[in-house]
Motif scaffolding. Structure first.
Motif, PDB file in Angstrom:
ATOM      1  N   LEU A 124      -0.025 -64.314  -4.555  1.00  0.00           N
ATOM      2  CA  LEU A 124       0.786 -63.103  -4.570  1.00  0.00           C
ATOM      3  C   LEU A 124      -0.020 -61.994  -3.900  1.00  0.00           C
ATOM      4  O   LEU A 124      -1.071 -61.590  -4.392  1.00  0.00           O
ATOM      5  N   ARG A 125       0.454 -61.535  -2.756  1.00  0.00           N
ATOM      6  CA  ARG A 125      -0.278 -60.528  -1.990  1.00  0.00           C
ATOM      7  C   ARG A 125       0.218 -59.128  -2.318  1.00  0.00           C
ATOM      8  O   ARG A 125       1.427 -58.884  -2.363  1.00  0.00           O
ATOM      9  N   PRO A 126      -0.718 -58.217  -2.532  1.00  0.00           N
ATOM     10  CA  PRO A 126      -0.321 -56.839  -2.855  1.00  0.00           C
ATOM     11  C   PRO A 126       0.356 -56.157  -1.666  1.00  0.00           C
ATOM     12  O   PRO A 126      -0.022 -56.377  -0.514  1.00  0.00           O
ATOM     13  N   VAL A 127       1.347 -55.343  -1.973  1.00  0.00           N
ATOM     14  CA  VAL A 127       2.094 -54.601  -0.963  1.00  0.00           C
ATOM     15  C   VAL A 127       1.755 -53.124  -1.126  1.00  0.00           C
ATOM     16  O   VAL A 127       1.855 -52.584  -2.233  1.00  0.00           O
ATOM     17  N   ARG A 128       1.349 -52.499  -0.054  1.00  0.00           N
ATOM     18  CA  ARG A 128       1.074 -51.059  -0.087  1.00  0.00           C
ATOM     19  C   ARG A 128       2.316 -50.308  -0.567  1.00  0.00           C
ATOM     20  O   ARG A 128       3.420 -50.563  -0.118  1.00  0.00           O
ATOM     21  N   ASN A 129       2.123 -49.403  -1.501  1.00  0.00           N
ATOM     22  CA  ASN A 129       3.216 -48.590  -2.050  1.00  0.00           C
ATOM     23  C   ASN A 129       4.367 -49.475  -2.548  1.00  0.00           C
ATOM     24  O   ASN A 129       5.544 -49.170  -2.340  1.00  0.00           O
ATOM     25  N   ALA A 130       4.009 -50.547  -3.224  1.00  0.00           N
ATOM     26  CA  ALA A 130       5.017 -51.499  -3.704  1.00  0.00           C
ATOM     27  C   ALA A 130       6.043 -50.848  -4.618  1.00  0.00           C
ATOM     28  O   ALA A 130       7.204 -51.257  -4.645  1.00  0.00           O
ATOM     29  N   GLU A 131       5.626 -49.840  -5.362  1.00  0.00           N
ATOM     30  CA  GLU A 131       6.549 -49.200  -6.301  1.00  0.00           C
ATOM     31  C   GLU A 131       7.509 -48.234  -5.615  1.00  0.00           C
ATOM     32  O   GLU A 131       8.413 -47.696  -6.238  1.00  0.00           O
ATOM     33  N   GLY A 132       7.363 -48.050  -4.318  1.00  0.00           N
ATOM     34  CA  GLY A 132       8.225 -47.148  -3.565  1.00  0.00           C
ATOM     35  C   GLY A 132       9.547 -47.791  -3.175  1.00  0.00           C
ATOM     36  O   GLY A 132       9.678 -49.012  -3.127  1.00  0.00           O
ATOM     37  N   CYS A 133      10.506 -46.958  -2.876  1.00  0.00           N
ATOM     38  CA  CYS A 133      11.859 -47.389  -2.509  1.00  0.00           C
ATOM     39  C   CYS A 133      11.874 -48.100  -1.153  1.00  0.00           C
ATOM     40  O   CYS A 133      11.071 -47.809  -0.274  1.00  0.00           O
ATOM     41  N   CYS A 134      12.825 -49.022  -1.006  1.00  0.00           N
ATOM     42  CA  CYS A 134      12.991 -49.734   0.264  1.00  0.00           C
ATOM     43  C   CYS A 134      13.954 -49.007   1.200  1.00  0.00           C
ATOM     44  O   CYS A 134      14.125 -49.394   2.345  1.00  0.00           O
ATOM     45  N   GLY A 135      14.623 -47.969   0.696  1.00  0.00           N
ATOM     46  CA  GLY A 135      15.548 -47.209   1.525  1.00  0.00           C
ATOM     47  C   GLY A 135      16.999 -47.631   1.378  1.00  0.00           C
ATOM     48  O   GLY A 135      17.899 -46.970   1.860  1.00  0.00           O
ATOM     49  N   GLY A 136      17.222 -48.775   0.708  1.00  0.00           N
ATOM     50  CA  GLY A 136      18.583 -49.264   0.534  1.00  0.00           C
ATOM     51  C   GLY A 136      19.357 -48.462  -0.500  1.00  0.00           C
ATOM     52  O   GLY A 136      20.446 -47.970  -0.235  1.00  0.00           O
TER      53      GLY A 136
END
Length: 174
Positions: A124-136
């Motif tokens: 499982l690779r960490p995603v920068r600003n994972a807790e942020g919105c995707c824009g959808g």
């Protein structure tokens, strides 16, 4: 002023339609006598967990809605409680994008991660600003293409940075 009054009237009509739909759904699940309502779309789960608030002050429906909402669970919560069982080895890298409706709206994160942890070989690779919105944000990305697209572009860039071959999310819109 008349435009604002028209908009308010439209909003009230849509709100009452949502309440009618919630009442119908609650009644259907009551008739089925279910212990849990498992939901695999975070936005829908967040809405269903909010039926108590949606029907607040609505006579007998408020109590029924609160009882219903207490039985709604994201599918990851149900699977984690059942005890994820490690299966066959799966040598893949996954970037997990936690949907806002699941992470912030429902407060579910650990259950999802427990499921990933149960897969031997899965990285499982960490995603920068994972807790942020995707824009959808439901249909926001469609109705507000410029801003939704910019937010979505940032999310796509962050996911691509992980180098993972798979992106996982718990909401179809994400």
């Amino acid at each position: 002023f008349s435009e604002l009054a028209h908009d308010r009237s439209e909003i009230q009509e849509e709100l009452e339609a949502a309440r009618d739909a919630a009442r119908a759904q609650i009644a259907a699940f009551e008739a089925a006598s279910v212990d849990w309502v498992g939901v695999d779309a975070a936005g829908c789960g967040a809405a269903m967990k909010g039926y108590g608030e949606l029907l607040e002050g609505d006579g007998a429906w408020e109590a029924r809605a609160r009882a219903f909402s207490a039985r709604v669970r994201d599918v990851s919560e149900l699977l984690a409680v059942a005890g994820p069982r490690p299966g066959g080895r799966l040598e893949v890298a996954v970037a997990y994008d936690p949907p806002c409706h699941l992470l912030h709206g429902q407060g579910v994160d650990g259950a999802v991660r427990a499921l990933f942890d149960a897969v031997p070989g899965l990285e499982l690779r960490p995603v920068r600003n994972a807790e942020g919105c995707c824009g959808g944000a439901g249909i926001y990305g469609i109705t507000h293409r410029e801003l939704g697209g910019a937010i979505g572009g940032d999310k796509v860039e962050a996911l691509a940075e992980t180098g993972a071959g798979i992106v996982a999310s718990g909401n179809p819109g994400c």
